[in-house]
Write an enzyme that holds these catalytic residues in place. Structure first.
Site, PDB file in Angstrom:
ATOM      1  N   HIS A   1       0.757  -1.201  -0.099  1.00 19.22           N
ATOM      2  CA  HIS A   1      -0.087   0.080  -0.001  1.00 19.22           C
ATOM      3  C   HIS A   1       0.617   1.119  -0.192  1.00 19.22           C
ATOM      4  CE1 HIS A   1       1.037  -0.113   4.276  1.00 19.22           C
ATOM      5  NE2 HIS A   1       0.788   1.037   4.463  1.00 19.22           N
ATOM      6  N   ARG A   2       2.179   1.157   0.255  1.00 18.45           N
ATOM      7  CA  ARG A   2       2.834   2.536   0.336  1.00 18.45           C
ATOM      8  C   ARG A   2       3.122   3.267  -1.029  1.00 18.45           C
ATOM      9  NH1 ARG A   2       4.856   3.186   5.281  1.00 18.45           N
ATOM     10  NH2 ARG A   2       4.930   1.410   6.557  1.00 18.45           N
TER      11      ARG A   2
END
Length: 388
Positions: free
Chosen positions: A222-223
């Site tokens: 998700h980064r």
């Protein structure tokens, strides 16, 4: 031993703001309630994590009491969110007159509530202090560094954190090594973990796919550094698809990642029955998925710790980690966004050559008890000193 908490010593305001905070706060609140005399506390949710359904499920899974106060700040830019938490938190301090404010982790709410409390002369306790990635491009790193500088009492999860704090000029008497409350939650809840087949079935996948001899792997990603650029996301999804030829992968798909896959036209890379796409998972679902996995590929901080506690090999798709003990002693290997490294280490793990690791010091499920005992002594000593 005291029979009751001094009336003039106010409650501890315990702040949560986003999903990772809930797992850290649940064991602390249990320990406060079990301590004798019980340590009075108020659970305050800033509302930074604003998905009401996910919030309710997390509180239910963790058997965490519903918040006494919810500031309901919702989403926004870092500046807007931090400012709104500060604006709404100050009147709470004026009304409740707490003995101290306890914050956990490194989200925007952690720093925002710390700033307000310190400027009003209210002591701050920071749980999970001293972790450093030394990457100032990560908003969490800014939150960690600033919170530690102005907090009064700092509880650390690993011994190296004390060295980080000492380099930043923080006095050693403010620092206590107590262990990792995330592991308290994991050990406390492991028997309640949901079965992987149930999670896959509920997500619309085929549970039979994970029943083969190969087992399965788990993916979270998700980064922004991994999912916000089309070329980076393309290469990472490409190597994950390669790995799925050897072992089915269960991908708990973050909304940000899902949105970018669609925006960049990359859906074809995950369009295979060997990659099972699930929506964001609850705590007990994720715990069950990880506990049964042969490999975890992630860019999460918390999953590095949880896989180490579970003894599951983990490949972290980041260039740095604020949790080096998971690499030095645990099951974690840093692979960055290097496709060749990801491929190589995945092959090694699936051949039975992954890191076995060991449980780090004081990751024993009793960290919250140590925090409660130390905080009670610290608060009573401060109270006695102010009345002396």
């Amino acid at each position: 031993m005291l029979e009751s908490w001094p009336n003039e010593l106010g409650p501890v305001i315990c702040v949560v703001g986003a999903r990772p905070n809930f797992m850290k706060m649940a064991p602390i609140l249990r320990a406060f309630a079990a301590y004798r005399p019980a340590i009075p506390s108020i659970l305050l949710h800033t509302g930074q994590h604003y998905d009401r359904d996910m919030n309710d499920k997390l509180f239910e899974d963790l058997r965490l009491p519903h918040p006494d106060i919810n500031l309901e700040v919702g989403s926004g830019s870092h500046a807007v969110q931090t400012a709104e938490v500060m604006r709404r938190f100050e009147p709470v301090l004026d009304e409740k007159k707490p003995s101290c404010v306890l914050v956990v982790g490194d989200v925007n709410s952690t720093l925002a509530c710390t700033l307000v409390a310190v400027k009003k002369g209210i002591p701050v306790v920071h749980v999970e202090a001293g972790l450093r990635s030394y990457d100032r491009a990560m908003p969490e790193e800014i939150n960690r560094v600033l919170t530690d500088q102005i907090a009064d009492l700092l509880y650390t999860t690993e011994r190296s954190a004390a060295d980080n704090l000492a380099r930043e000029g923080i006095a050693t008497e403010r620092v206590r090594f107590v262990g990792n409350v995330m592991i308290d939650s994991l050990l406390h809840n492991r028997e309640f973990a949901r079965s992987p087949a149930e999670s896959i079935g509920n997500g619309g996948g085929n549970p039979a796919l994970i029943c083969g001899a190969a087992g399965y792997g788990v993916v979270t990603m998700h980064r922004p550094s991994n999912v916000d650029q089309a070329n980076v996301l393309t290469s990472l999804l490409g190597v994950l698809r390669e790995i799925s030829d050897s072992i089915p992968l269960i991908f708990a798909l973050h909304p940000r990642t899902k949105g970018n896959i669609e925006r960049f036209g990359l859906s074809h890379l995950i369009d295979t029955p060997r990659m099972i796409m699930l929506p964001p998972q609850g705590y007990l679902e994720m715990l069950g998925l990880m506990a049964g996995a042969r490999i975890v590929l992630t860019d999460s901080g918390g999953l590095q710790e949880e896989t180490t506690a579970l003894g599951v090999p983990c490949l972290t798709m980041r260039e740095n980690t604020e949790r080096p003990i998971t690499v030095e002693q645990g099951t974690n290997t840093m692979v960055g966004r290097d496709v060749a490294a990801i491929r190589h280490h995945a092959v090694e793990i699936l051949a039975g050559k992954g890191k076995s690791g060991r449980l780090p010091e004081l990751w024993d499920g009793r960290t919250a008890e140590r925090i409660a005992e130390d905080m009670a002594s610290w608060l009573l000593a401060r109270h006695a000193g102010s009345n002396g």
